[in-house]
Design a protein around this motif. Structure first.
Motif, short mmCIF file in Angstrom:
data_model
loop_
_atom_site.label_atom_id
_atom_site.label_comp_id
_atom_site.label_asym_id
_atom_site.label_seq_id
_atom_site.Cartn_x
_atom_site.Cartn_y
_atom_site.Cartn_z
N MET A 62 0.82 -1.21 0.00
CA MET A 62 0.00 0.00 0.00
C MET A 62 0.85 1.26 0.00
O MET A 62 0.65 2.16 -0.84
CB MET A 62 -0.93 -0.03 1.22
CG MET A 62 -1.75 1.23 1.46
SD MET A 62 -2.99 1.60 0.22
CE MET A 62 -4.15 0.28 0.45
N ILE A 63 1.80 1.36 0.92
CA ILE A 63 2.52 2.63 1.08
C ILE A 63 4.04 2.46 1.11
O ILE A 63 4.76 3.42 1.44
CB ILE A 63 2.04 3.38 2.34
CG1 ILE A 63 2.11 2.51 3.58
CG2 ILE A 63 0.62 3.91 2.13
CD1 ILE A 63 1.71 3.22 4.88
N SER A 103 9.24 1.96 3.54
CA SER A 103 9.61 3.00 4.52
C SER A 103 8.65 4.18 4.39
O SER A 103 9.04 5.28 3.96
CB SER A 103 11.05 3.45 4.29
OG SER A 103 11.94 2.36 4.41
N PRO A 104 7.40 3.99 4.77
CA PRO A 104 6.41 5.06 4.59
C PRO A 104 6.64 6.20 5.56
O PRO A 104 7.18 6.04 6.66
CB PRO A 104 5.09 4.36 4.88
CG PRO A 104 5.45 3.24 5.81
CD PRO A 104 6.81 2.78 5.36
N SER A 105 6.18 7.37 5.16
CA SER A 105 6.27 8.54 6.02
C SER A 105 5.21 8.45 7.11
O SER A 105 4.20 7.75 6.96
CB SER A 105 6.04 9.81 5.20
OG SER A 105 4.69 9.85 4.74
N PRO A 106 5.41 9.16 8.22
CA PRO A 106 4.37 9.20 9.25
C PRO A 106 3.03 9.69 8.69
O PRO A 106 1.97 9.21 9.12
CB PRO A 106 4.94 10.18 10.28
CG PRO A 106 6.42 10.07 10.12
CD PRO A 106 6.64 9.87 8.65
N ALA A 107 3.05 10.62 7.74
CA ALA A 107 1.81 11.12 7.15
C ALA A 107 1.09 10.02 6.38
O ALA A 107 -0.15 9.90 6.46
CB ALA A 107 2.11 12.31 6.23
N ALA A 108 1.84 9.21 5.63
CA ALA A 108 1.22 8.12 4.88
C ALA A 108 0.66 7.06 5.82
O ALA A 108 -0.43 6.52 5.59
CB ALA A 108 2.23 7.50 3.92
N ILE A 109 1.40 6.75 6.87
CA ILE A 109 0.93 5.77 7.85
C ILE A 109 -0.40 6.23 8.44
O ILE A 109 -1.35 5.45 8.56
CB ILE A 109 1.98 5.56 8.94
CG1 ILE A 109 3.20 4.82 8.36
CG2 ILE A 109 1.40 4.79 10.12
CD1 ILE A 109 4.37 4.73 9.31
#
Length: 334
Positions: A237-238, A241-247
């Motif tokens: 999905m993201i 290493s997704p950003s905190p915003a994406a999480i």
């Protein structure tokens, strides 16, 4: 455009609903001799989008159907690299006027066809529901919408079903969405983000509401946060290493709203793939904002059971629990 899935059932479907279909092969027909088990096939298949789905990569993913082993001697297919999202239709013998949109799982790596799709469709069509099984595009295969790609298809599916209400003999205000595992994340996203504009408006269908009237989430992927995320779903999905915003954006517990459709959540406490904390987080957040929510937890069951292997276990009651809940919310009596 619609295509042939089963000649005998298709003739019955056409006769009852007066439909005109253009026929093409979705996958090779299966026989009991070939598979050792009887396959369940839909009455028809309807493409979601007019032409190619929005934001298509070039080249399109090369869709394939993969057969999987299972201990139940049942047909078990999965669609990989989905290029043409569609709805498989199951027509009830004795319709009750309500409908279910089923969204199978697959960890956002593929879309299950039989186990969390066609088998449930057959079960609930027997209760009078018109059932639509969604085959949705995957978020990591080059589509312009990226992680919003499955939600684009879910919104379009709900709108398309509403646009067909008269044709299919259903009530436009009695449409339930039912999602399993990663499909539960898609269904939950639909229930909580039904009014987000994430796809271009292509026709009159896109002017209809995408809000489901009820939402059923079966052992759903909910959170993208550590330590309770489902690793493969989050990666697909993201990213790794997704950003905190994406999480935050793709964790359902951050999007709960009081005007969400009534939610029915079911999970097993020993789920080794999607921890039960996913269901608990969504339930607690929904209660906090005073959304309508029902939670059923089973001590044992693992993950991905659907209707398989539950006979003689406490899990066997889940379809009846769901139908009773739906009736309490104004849907027809089974």
């Amino acid at each position: 455009m619609q295509n042939l899935a089963s000649p005998t059932r298709l003739i019955r479907f056409m006769a009852r609903l007066g439909m005109t279909l253009v026929l093409f092969a979705a996958w090779p027909a299966l026989s009991q001799a070939q598979t050792g088990a009887v396959s369940i096939e839909p009455d028809a298949i309807v493409n979601l989008w007019p032409g190619v789905a929005p934001g298509a990569p070039n080249p399109l993913p090369k869709e394939e159907i993969v057969f999987r082993n299972n201990p139940f001697n049942l047909v078990d297919r999965a669609a990989h690299q989905v290029a043409t999202p569609n709805l498989s239709l199951f027509v009830p013998q004795k319709p009750n006027g309500a409908a279910i949109l089923i969204i199978p799982g697959g960890g956002y790596s593929w879309v299950v066809i039989d186990k969390e799709g066609y088998e449930g469709a057959k079960r609930f069509a027997a209760e009078g529901y018109m059932v639509y099984v969604l085959r949705y595009r995957l978020p990591h295969q080059g589509w312009a919408a990226g992680p919003d790609t499955p939600l684009q298809d879910a919104q379009r599916a709900m709108r398309l079903i509403r646009s067909r209400a008269g044709q299919d003999g259903i009530q436009a205000n009695q449409i339930m969405v039912m999602g399993f595992s990663a499909g539960g994340h898609v269904a939950g996203s639909l229930a909580l983000k039904f009014d987000q504009q994430i796809a271009p408006r292509l026709d009159k269908v896109d002017g209809l509401s995408a809000k489901p009237d009820l939402a059923v989430l079966m052992y759903p992927v909910v959170t993208m946060t550590e330590p309770f995320r489902h690793p493969k779903s989050r990666e697909n999905m993201i990213g790794l290493s997704p950003s905190p915003a994406a999480i935050a954006a793709y964790s359902l517990e951050t999007s709960v709203r009081a005007d969400a459709p009534p939610l029915f959540i079911l999970h097993a406490g020993d789920d080794p793939a999607v921890p039960v904390e996913n269901a608990l987080a969504l339930y607690e957040t929904a209660r906090r904002v005073k959304a309508s929510v029902t939670l059923h937890l089973f001590e044992k069951g693992g993950h991905g059971f659907g209707l398989r292997g539950i006979t003689g276990t406490p899990l066997a009651v889940w379809p009846d629990l769901l139908l009773s809940w739906a009736q309490d919310k104004g849907f027809p009596k089974p």
